[in-house]
Design a protein around this motif. Structure first.
Motif, PDB file in Angstrom:
ATOM      1  N   HIS A 166       0.783  -1.103  -0.049  1.00 30.47           N
ATOM      2  CA  HIS A 166       0.152   0.117  -0.167  1.00 30.47           C
ATOM      3  C   HIS A 166       0.834   1.181  -0.008  1.00 30.47           C
ATOM      4  N   SER A 167       0.494   2.196  -0.821  1.00 31.68           N
ATOM      5  CA  SER A 167       1.798   3.302  -1.066  1.00 31.68           C
ATOM      6  C   SER A 167       1.588   4.075  -0.064  1.00 31.68           C
ATOM      7  N   ARG A 168       0.540   4.449   0.576  1.00 38.92           N
ATOM      8  CA  ARG A 168       0.501   5.155   1.723  1.00 38.92           C
ATOM      9  C   ARG A 168       0.786   4.829   3.024  1.00 38.92           C
ATOM     10  N   THR A 169       0.393   3.771   3.383  1.00 41.63           N
ATOM     11  CA  THR A 169       0.664   3.185   4.711  1.00 41.63           C
ATOM     12  C   THR A 169       1.803   2.307   4.922  1.00 41.63           C
ATOM     13  N   GLY A 170       2.308   1.846   3.721  1.00 42.49           N
ATOM     14  CA  GLY A 170       3.612   0.790   3.639  1.00 42.49           C
ATOM     15  C   GLY A 170       3.061  -0.488   4.078  1.00 42.49           C
ATOM     16  N   LYS A 171       1.954  -0.639   4.212  1.00 41.18           N
ATOM     17  CA  LYS A 171       1.557  -2.173   4.705  1.00 41.18           C
ATOM     18  C   LYS A 171       1.379  -3.058   3.412  1.00 41.18           C
ATOM     19  N   TRP A 172       1.397  -4.292   3.770  1.00 44.00           N
ATOM     20  CA  TRP A 172       1.154  -5.133   2.604  1.00 44.00           C
ATOM     21  C   TRP A 172      -0.338  -5.729   2.303  1.00 44.00           C
ATOM     22  N   VAL A 173      -0.818  -5.583   1.182  1.00 40.73           N
ATOM     23  CA  VAL A 173      -2.313  -5.828   0.872  1.00 40.73           C
ATOM     24  C   VAL A 173      -2.453  -7.574   0.167  1.00 40.73           C
ATOM     25  N   ALA A 174      -3.268  -8.153   0.681  1.00 48.55           N
ATOM     26  CA  ALA A 174      -3.775  -9.321   0.039  1.00 48.55           C
ATOM     27  C   ALA A 174      -5.229  -9.053  -0.749  1.00 48.55           C
ATOM     28  N   LYS A 175      -5.361  -9.217  -1.753  1.00 48.01           N
ATOM     29  CA  LYS A 175      -6.485  -8.953  -2.425  1.00 48.01           C
ATOM     30  C   LYS A 175      -7.074 -10.264  -2.511  1.00 48.01           C
ATOM     31  N   CYS A 176      -8.317 -10.229  -1.866  1.00 48.27           N
ATOM     32  CA  CYS A 176      -9.146 -11.851  -1.963  1.00 48.27           C
ATOM     33  C   CYS A 176     -10.701 -11.591  -1.944  1.00 48.27           C
ATOM     34  N   PRO A 177     -11.158 -11.329  -3.360  1.00 40.91           N
ATOM     35  CA  PRO A 177     -12.247 -10.815  -3.751  1.00 40.91           C
ATOM     36  C   PRO A 177     -13.568 -12.075  -3.514  1.00 40.91           C
ATOM     37  N   THR A 178     -14.521 -11.630  -2.938  1.00 39.25           N
ATOM     38  CA  THR A 178     -15.600 -12.581  -2.976  1.00 39.25           C
ATOM     39  C   THR A 178     -16.816 -11.924  -3.833  1.00 39.25           C
ATOM     40  N   ILE A 179     -17.810 -12.869  -3.879  1.00 42.87           N
ATOM     41  CA  ILE A 179     -19.110 -12.142  -4.601  1.00 42.87           C
ATOM     42  C   ILE A 179     -19.600 -11.287  -3.682  1.00 42.87           C
ATOM     43  N   GLU A 180     -19.696 -11.300  -2.444  1.00 44.78           N
ATOM     44  CA  GLU A 180     -20.554 -10.380  -1.689  1.00 44.78           C
ATOM     45  C   GLU A 180     -19.480  -9.224  -1.411  1.00 44.78           C
ATOM     46  N   ASP A 181     -18.253  -9.197  -1.576  1.00 43.66           N
ATOM     47  CA  ASP A 181     -17.365  -8.364  -1.482  1.00 43.66           C
ATOM     48  C   ASP A 181     -16.206  -8.179  -2.390  1.00 43.66           C
ATOM     49  N   PRO A 182     -16.313  -7.667  -3.639  1.00 43.66           N
ATOM     50  CA  PRO A 182     -15.526  -8.008  -4.739  1.00 43.66           C
ATOM     51  C   PRO A 182     -14.183  -7.210  -4.616  1.00 43.66           C
ATOM     52  N   ASN A 183     -14.174  -6.163  -3.596  1.00 43.50           N
ATOM     53  CA  ASN A 183     -12.776  -5.281  -3.078  1.00 43.50           C
ATOM     54  C   ASN A 183     -12.416  -5.751  -1.968  1.00 43.50           C
ATOM     55  N   LYS A 184     -12.503  -6.936  -1.580  1.00 48.61           N
ATOM     56  CA  LYS A 184     -12.248  -7.297   0.026  1.00 48.61           C
ATOM     57  C   LYS A 184     -10.668  -7.592  -0.187  1.00 48.61           C
ATOM     58  N   ARG A 185     -10.003  -6.657   0.956  1.00 49.18           N
ATOM     59  CA  ARG A 185      -8.475  -6.678   1.130  1.00 49.18           C
ATOM     60  C   ARG A 185      -8.286  -6.772   2.501  1.00 49.18           C
ATOM     61  N   PHE A 186      -6.880  -7.504   2.525  1.00 46.03           N
ATOM     62  CA  PHE A 186      -6.445  -7.619   3.994  1.00 46.03           C
ATOM     63  C   PHE A 186      -5.169  -6.832   4.100  1.00 46.03           C
ATOM     64  N   LEU A 187      -5.116  -5.715   5.012  1.00 42.06           N
ATOM     65  CA  LEU A 187      -3.936  -5.037   5.206  1.00 42.06           C
ATOM     66  C   LEU A 187      -3.132  -5.614   6.383  1.00 42.06           C
ATOM     67  N   LEU A 188      -1.701  -5.988   6.175  1.00 40.33           N
ATOM     68  CA  LEU A 188      -1.062  -6.666   6.816  1.00 40.33           C
ATOM     69  C   LEU A 188       0.499  -6.187   6.979  1.00 40.33           C
ATOM     70  N   LYS A 189       1.095  -6.589   8.172  1.00 48.85           N
ATOM     71  CA  LYS A 189       2.690  -6.121   8.249  1.00 48.85           C
ATOM     72  C   LYS A 189       3.676  -6.539   7.439  1.00 48.85           C
ATOM     73  N   SER A 190       3.340  -7.796   7.096  1.00 45.39           N
ATOM     74  CA  SER A 190       4.633  -8.372   6.443  1.00 45.39           C
ATOM     75  C   SER A 190       4.064  -9.029   4.969  1.00 45.39           C
ATOM     76  N   MET A 191       5.222  -9.031   4.057  1.00 41.96           N
ATOM     77  CA  MET A 191       4.755  -9.528   2.758  1.00 41.96           C
ATOM     78  C   MET A 191       4.347 -10.637   2.931  1.00 41.96           C
ATOM     79  N   PHE A 192       5.055 -11.764   3.967  1.00 43.91           N
ATOM     80  CA  PHE A 192       4.925 -13.189   4.126  1.00 43.91           C
ATOM     81  C   PHE A 192       3.549 -13.324   4.694  1.00 43.91           C
TER      82      PHE A 192
END
Length: 179
Positions: free
Chosen positions: A129-155
């Motif tokens: 993420h360019s502003r926060t520097g956190k890592w984002v995992a995109k995991c879309p669902t039918i209910e939420d096509p923009n679902k993302r997780f903000l995480l501390k590490s790339m791992f």
């Protein structure tokens, strides 16, 4: 006008083991220049590519010349019909062996795509993420096509994304960098 299986088999032969099309000899009734065609092309592999890299075949049917995707013609040659979409199972668009082709929906085809060339993380669906520097995992669902997780590490982001892919029918080759 679309080519039929019968017309296709009069113009080319197809080897389903290696996925190669070969020009067949023409007889007098097919063209005025049959001798020239036979000398130059008969028995030789059909070659050519669209600008997007997909192999193509140029066929003249009923006097009209048209370009067709080789993988679509392979399917027509073997099965007698062309599904709306055909997926290359191993992700190699030049591999037109019949065992590497399958009818697919748009969703199935997208779950077998290669890593975009502009991907910086090396993992499909993972970015920083360019502003926060956190890592984002995109995991879309039918209910939420923009679902993302903000995480501390790339791992962590990679683990969540890979888990998502495994539980949602993505192919083993999804997100592999094209060579």
């Amino acid at each position: 006008m679309e080519v039929t299986q019968e017309q296709l088999k009069k113009l080319v032969s197809y080897n389903p083991i290696n996925g190669v099309f070969t020009w067949l000899e023409r007889d007098k009734s097919t063209t005025e220049m049959y001798k020239r065609f036979n000398t130059m092309y008969a028995g030789k592999a059909v070659t050519g590519k669209f600008s997007n890299g997909y192999p193509k075949i140029s066929l003249s049917v009923n006097g009209a010349k048209k370009y067709y995707s080789s993988h679509r013609m392979a399917w027509l040659y073997v099965h007698g019909e062309i599904p709306q979409m055909i997926d290359h199972i191993n992700g190699n668009i030049e591999d037109c062996r019949i065992e590497n082709l399958r009818p697919a929906t748009t969703s199935q085809n997208q779950r077998n795509r290669k890593l975009n060339s502009n991907n910086k993380s090396g993992v499909c669906g993972v970015h920083k993420h360019s502003r926060t520097g956190k890592w984002v995992a995109k995991c879309p669902t039918i209910e939420d096509p923009n679902k993302r997780f903000l995480l501390k590490s790339m791992f962590e982001a990679v683990c969540i994304r890979k888990s998502y892919q495994n539980s949602n029918g993505y192919s083993n080759t999804h997100g592999i960098r094209a060579t």
